[in-house]
Design a protein around this motif. Sequence first.
Motif, short mmCIF file in Angstrom:
data_model
loop_
_atom_site.label_atom_id
_atom_site.label_comp_id
_atom_site.label_asym_id
_atom_site.label_seq_id
_atom_site.Cartn_x
_atom_site.Cartn_y
_atom_site.Cartn_z
N UNK A 1 0.59 -1.09 -0.06
CA UNK A 1 0.12 -0.04 0.11
C UNK A 1 0.87 1.21 0.03
N UNK A 2 0.23 2.30 -0.64
CA UNK A 2 1.01 3.52 -0.56
C UNK A 2 1.02 4.17 0.86
N UNK A 3 1.94 4.44 1.33
CA UNK A 3 1.79 5.04 2.77
C UNK A 3 3.15 5.89 3.01
N UNK A 4 2.65 6.90 3.93
CA UNK A 4 3.89 7.81 4.56
C UNK A 4 4.48 6.76 5.93
N UNK A 5 5.96 7.08 5.88
CA UNK A 5 6.41 6.55 7.06
C UNK A 5 7.08 7.86 7.76
N UNK A 6 6.83 7.57 9.18
CA UNK A 6 7.57 8.57 9.98
C UNK A 6 8.53 8.15 10.65
N UNK A 7 9.56 8.87 10.60
CA UNK A 7 10.96 8.44 11.20
C UNK A 7 11.21 9.00 12.75
N UNK B 1 -1.25 2.96 12.15
CA UNK B 1 -0.49 3.61 11.42
C UNK B 1 -0.02 4.75 11.84
N UNK B 2 1.07 5.39 11.45
CA UNK B 2 1.58 6.73 11.88
C UNK B 2 1.00 7.56 10.81
N UNK B 3 0.47 8.78 10.80
CA UNK B 3 -0.05 9.56 9.90
C UNK B 3 0.61 11.06 10.18
N UNK B 4 1.11 11.61 8.99
CA UNK B 4 1.68 12.93 8.95
C UNK B 4 0.54 14.02 8.80
N UNK B 5 0.81 14.90 9.57
CA UNK B 5 -0.25 16.23 9.41
C UNK B 5 0.75 17.32 8.90
N UNK B 6 0.08 17.93 7.59
CA UNK B 6 0.90 19.09 7.10
C UNK B 6 0.30 20.46 7.60
N UNK C 1 -2.85 11.31 4.47
CA UNK C 1 -2.28 12.24 5.32
C UNK C 1 -3.33 13.49 5.70
N UNK C 2 -2.80 13.97 6.73
CA UNK C 2 -3.90 15.23 7.34
C UNK C 2 -3.37 16.49 6.92
N UNK C 3 -4.24 17.43 6.87
CA UNK C 3 -3.71 18.88 6.78
C UNK C 3 -4.65 19.66 7.89
N UNK C 4 -3.59 20.70 8.39
CA UNK C 4 -4.15 21.19 9.56
C UNK C 4 -3.91 22.69 9.40
N UNK C 5 -4.97 23.76 9.90
CA UNK C 5 -4.47 25.13 10.10
C UNK C 5 -4.69 25.62 11.46
N UNK C 6 -3.66 25.44 12.26
CA UNK C 6 -3.60 25.78 13.52
C UNK C 6 -4.43 26.87 13.72
N UNK C 7 -5.21 26.56 15.15
CA UNK C 7 -6.14 27.51 15.59
C UNK C 7 -5.75 29.20 15.64
N UNK C 8 -4.52 29.34 15.83
CA UNK C 8 -3.91 30.42 16.08
C UNK C 8 -3.73 31.13 14.69
N UNK C 9 -3.71 30.43 13.59
CA UNK C 9 -3.66 30.79 12.30
C UNK C 9 -4.81 31.21 11.58
N UNK C 10 -5.91 30.63 11.98
CA UNK C 10 -7.31 30.65 11.47
C UNK C 10 -7.64 31.97 11.40
N UNK C 11 -8.12 32.59 10.08
CA UNK C 11 -8.54 33.89 9.79
C UNK C 11 -7.41 35.08 9.64
N UNK C 12 -6.13 34.14 9.59
CA UNK C 12 -4.82 35.27 9.14
C UNK C 12 -4.80 35.38 7.90
N UNK C 13 -4.12 36.48 7.37
CA UNK C 13 -3.80 36.73 6.06
C UNK C 13 -2.96 35.77 5.25
#
Length: 265
Positions: free
Chosen positions: A74-80, A206-211, A253-265
């Motif tokens: 399977x196609x998957x990300x590996x965390x080191x 599994x280990x999942x990366x967040x970008x 994979x996961x994508x995340x906009x941190x709470x402190x960045x939400x609404x920022x330019x």
Amino acid sequence: MNSPYKPGTPCWIDLMAPDQQAALDFYCGLFGWQGEVGPPEQGGYAVCTLKGKAVAGIMKAMNPDGTVPDPMPPTEWTTYLSTDAVDSTLESVTDAGGTVLVGPMDVMDLGRMAVATDPAGAVFGLWQPGTFDGAGIVNEHGALIWSELTTPDLAAASAFYSAVLPVTTARSEMEGAEGYVEFQVAGRAVGGMMDMSKLPPGASPHWQPYFAVDNVDDIQAAAVRAGATVLAPAFDMVAGRMAILADPQGGSFSVLTPAMQEGSA
């Protein structure tokens, strides 16, 4: 010079995919990375960069002897996870019930590596830095911001990783995240752990990366246009706004906009 990644800290991620060039096209297009297939003497391994700094690796799925796997994994990300000594850490892995899949081996003068599974079957890598410490940029748009283990037994996983690396685990003190378990190194959270009961049936440990991304909804839409699948549509949670996606070859994979960045330019 000491590595910026203390032992036990996620320090690098890479993706193994059947079609390496397609994976490069997808992630470079989505996150603004630069990357190309590496030279044959390096197995074609592609080191992707962001702002001129290494951010992730992408390689073609192949056996150690260079042949094409059958069946294709399977196609998957590996965390080191960073370590001061891969060989002794691997001894601890097997003593604690894990399994060694690859290595240990030297990667030129860059470092020494291995790949293993924990007792539940989650794959992870180990990296002993030489001239290369790991990701040169994190916590910015298009770069790794978090690493998370999904496992069927939180207590067993906690015991395993604490036995093989200098990490501890603790319940999150973040309001709204009660029950979430953090991996900590020297008292600092470096990753998380989630119970598999929250995932759809059939999911594997599994280990999942967040970008980190500036706008989760925009990235989700762009990923879909590029052929990705939405596993969990963009939603708000205690740490910010996130979505879980799978690239066109199935790598999640996961994508995340941190709470402190939400609404920022």
